[in-house]
Design an enzyme around this catalytic site. Structure first.
Site, PDB file in Angstrom:
ATOM      1  N   CYS A 169      -6.897  41.418 139.973  1.00  0.00           N
ATOM      2  CA  CYS A 169      -7.900  40.377 140.225  1.00  0.00           C
ATOM      3  C   CYS A 169      -8.763  40.147 138.993  1.00  0.00           C
ATOM      4  O   CYS A 169      -9.836  40.764 138.840  1.00  0.00           O
ATOM      5  CB  CYS A 169      -8.764  40.761 141.414  1.00  0.00           C
ATOM      6  SG  CYS A 169      -7.874  40.994 142.955  1.00  0.00           S
ATOM      7  N   PHE A 203      -5.853  32.599 142.424  1.00  0.00           N
ATOM      8  CA  PHE A 203      -4.423  32.754 142.115  1.00  0.00           C
ATOM      9  C   PHE A 203      -3.984  34.221 142.161  1.00  0.00           C
ATOM     10  O   PHE A 203      -3.251  34.679 141.283  1.00  0.00           O
ATOM     11  CB  PHE A 203      -4.081  32.173 140.734  1.00  0.00           C
ATOM     12  CG  PHE A 203      -4.461  30.744 140.534  1.00  0.00           C
ATOM     13  CD1 PHE A 203      -4.136  29.783 141.470  1.00  0.00           C
ATOM     14  CD2 PHE A 203      -5.146  30.348 139.393  1.00  0.00           C
ATOM     15  CE1 PHE A 203      -4.485  28.445 141.276  1.00  0.00           C
ATOM     16  CE2 PHE A 203      -5.496  29.018 139.190  1.00  0.00           C
ATOM     17  CZ  PHE A 203      -5.160  28.061 140.140  1.00  0.00           C
ATOM     18  N   SER A 218      -1.847  37.174 143.309  1.00  0.00           N
ATOM     19  CA  SER A 218      -0.583  37.527 143.943  1.00  0.00           C
ATOM     20  C   SER A 218      -0.791  38.713 144.874  1.00  0.00           C
ATOM     21  O   SER A 218      -1.408  39.712 144.494  1.00  0.00           O
ATOM     22  CB  SER A 218       0.465  37.885 142.886  1.00  0.00           C
ATOM     23  OG  SER A 218       0.831  36.753 142.134  1.00  0.00           O
ATOM     24  N   ASN A 253      -0.924  43.658 128.351  1.00  0.00           N
ATOM     25  CA  ASN A 253       0.135  43.840 127.350  1.00  0.00           C
ATOM     26  C   ASN A 253       1.465  44.133 128.033  1.00  0.00           C
ATOM     27  O   ASN A 253       2.481  43.489 127.759  1.00  0.00           O
ATOM     28  CB  ASN A 253      -0.222  44.974 126.390  1.00  0.00           C
ATOM     29  CG  ASN A 253      -1.315  44.606 125.415  1.00  0.00           C
ATOM     30  OD1 ASN A 253      -1.441  43.436 125.034  1.00  0.00           O
ATOM     31  ND2 ASN A 253      -2.109  45.573 125.026  1.00  0.00           N
ATOM     32  N   GLY A 263      24.181  16.808 139.580  1.00  0.00           N
ATOM     33  CA  GLY A 263      23.443  16.633 140.827  1.00  0.00           C
ATOM     34  C   GLY A 263      23.426  17.869 141.697  1.00  0.00           C
ATOM     35  O   GLY A 263      22.462  18.102 142.445  1.00  0.00           O
ATOM     36  N   GLU A 291      -0.456  35.645 133.215  1.00  0.00           N
ATOM     37  CA  GLU A 291      -0.620  36.762 132.272  1.00  0.00           C
ATOM     38  C   GLU A 291      -1.076  36.260 130.896  1.00  0.00           C
ATOM     39  O   GLU A 291      -0.760  36.841 129.858  1.00  0.00           O
ATOM     40  CB  GLU A 291       0.672  37.576 132.115  1.00  0.00           C
ATOM     41  CG  GLU A 291       1.392  37.952 133.407  1.00  0.00           C
ATOM     42  CD  GLU A 291       0.634  38.972 134.237  1.00  0.00           C
ATOM     43  OE1 GLU A 291      -0.607  38.905 134.261  1.00  0.00           O
ATOM     44  OE2 GLU A 291       1.275  39.808 134.888  1.00  0.00           O
TER      45      GLU A 291
END
Length: 395
Positions: free
Chosen positions: A129, A161, A163, A245, A346, A369
């Site tokens: 977070c 946002f 996850s 990182n 297609g 990230e």
């Protein structure tokens, strides 16, 4: 034998076992269900815990706390194999591993022994977070605040946002305990179920349907002072950046695995498809496209492995190497996936072929990230600092 992303050439026996184990698990427990999970927006927690049972829940955490004790280089190889089956699932597991490593690397002995064993088994799933509605790329400007109150901190703010929001058991939260800028930021371990902790509506996304994404909201959330990661204030921004990182490498690896799957599918498709009386793969322009795609995958893998070794070795330029790998690999592999869709014509646009899912899933890797524009900022600053210093030395 399970389908592998890439080649085993140059790996020793132990490295082969790691790669083959990840590939075998991905082929059996992820690939057959990836499109189904995507369509149903299903978060396969049970399968993630199965992966953790094979050592993939805390890949590079120390063994004394239940981690697998592997290298970053092993990690990117694992995440490539998982992403070959499903980039969305691999990417979530990479975020969980980033959180687990942050606790293992910076936590007190008590924090490590309390949390890492549960994170390693994924009994507890973790979310990272940092991003906020008003502080995306400018992470040092975050506004979520933690106020000391006796033996606790009280958190207020919103993260965007995130996850795993609403499904995770642990939220690794960057919050401001001091003044403006990075030195005023600390990191907290916030448990699910804490009074005042709530979540926004699930975001409707272009891709990554197999993992939940929502706001995490803190309304006077009381957190024990013992949950201040590392036991002291003001080090949170450094913790967050160090975590990124490795996170950047793993997201790059997730792009690589997805792009390799798209390439393999496209090469197989054009080899079996006929037009104007001959196989499409016999057309020189098709072969040229495949050659460029193959080159992009190869250079991506080399760049990624080099950066992972730099992070393992603590190289002086490890931050730049990770930024370079993230920028180059996610951009290049998205292009490869898009070219694979084009080669399908297609049919590539239809969900049953699976290519459009890979394109949708890989697109966000160029944003999270740290956006690829921010990766260029990191690299540009490094170049400027080096050559400014060199010029000063010549004067």
């Amino acid at each position: 034998m399970a389908e592998l992303s890439g080649s085993l050439t140059g790996l020793d026996d132990d490295e082969r076992v790691i790669v083959e184990t990840a590939a075998g698990f991905a082929a059996k427990r992820i690939a057959p269900f990836a499109r189904e999970w995507d369509a149903a927006k299903h978060f396969p927690v049970d399968v993630l815990r199965e992966a953790a049972g094979l050592g993939m829940g805390a890949v590079y955490c120390r063994e004394d706390a239940g981690g697998s004790g592997l290298r970053r280089l092993d990690g990117v190889r694992i995440f490539e194999q998982l992403a070959y089956a499903d980039p969305a699932v691999a990417a979530f597991l990479s975020i969980h591993n980033m959180c687990a490593w942050m606790v293992d690397a910076y936590g007190t002995d008590s924090q490590r022994m309390s949390w890492v064993p549960r994170l390693a088994t994924m009994e507890t799933i973790a979310s990272y977070c940092l991003t906020e509605p008003g502080a995306g790329s400018d992470a040092a400007a975050l506004a979520t605040r933690a106020r000391r109150d006796g033996d606790d901190y009280v958190l207020n703010g919103v993260k965007q946002f995130i996850s795993g929001a609403g499904s995770s058991g642990l939220y690794v939260v960057m919050a401001r305990t001091g003044g403006p800028g990075p030195k005023g930021i600390s990191t907290f371990l916030v448990e699910d179920g804490s009074p005042g902790l709530s979540f926004g509506a699930q975001e409707v996304k272009m891709g990554w349907h197999a993992q939940p994404t929502a706001q995490v909201i803190f309304d006077d959330v009381r957190v024990p002072a013992a949950n201040l990661l590392g036991g002291r204030e003001g080090i949170g921004f450094g913790i967050a950046m160090s975590g990124l990182n490795g996170g950047r490498l793993n997201i790059a690896a997730s792009s690589l695995g997805g792009a390799q799957a798209a390439f393999d599918a496209a090469a197989s498709y054009v080899a079996g498809r006929k037009a104007f009386g001959e196989s499409l793969i016999d057309e020189s322009t098709i072969r040229f496209t495949l050659a460029d795609m193959m080159t992009g995958l190869h250079t991506s893998r080399l760049t990624l492995w080099h950066a992972a070794r730099a992070l393992d070795d603590g190289a002086a330029d490890r931050v730049e190497q990770c930024a370079m790998a993230k920028r180059y690999v996610t951009d290049t592999c998205f292009t490869v996936a898009d070219q694979a869709l084009q080669l399908h014509g297609g049919y590539g646009y239809l969900s049953e072929y699976g290519i459009e899912k890979i394109v949708r899933d890989l697109r966000v890797h160029r944003i999270l990230e740290g956006t690829n524009e921010i990766m260029r900022v990191v690299l540009g600053r490094s170049v400027a600092a080096r050559f400014t210093q060199d010029q000063g030395a010549l004067r």
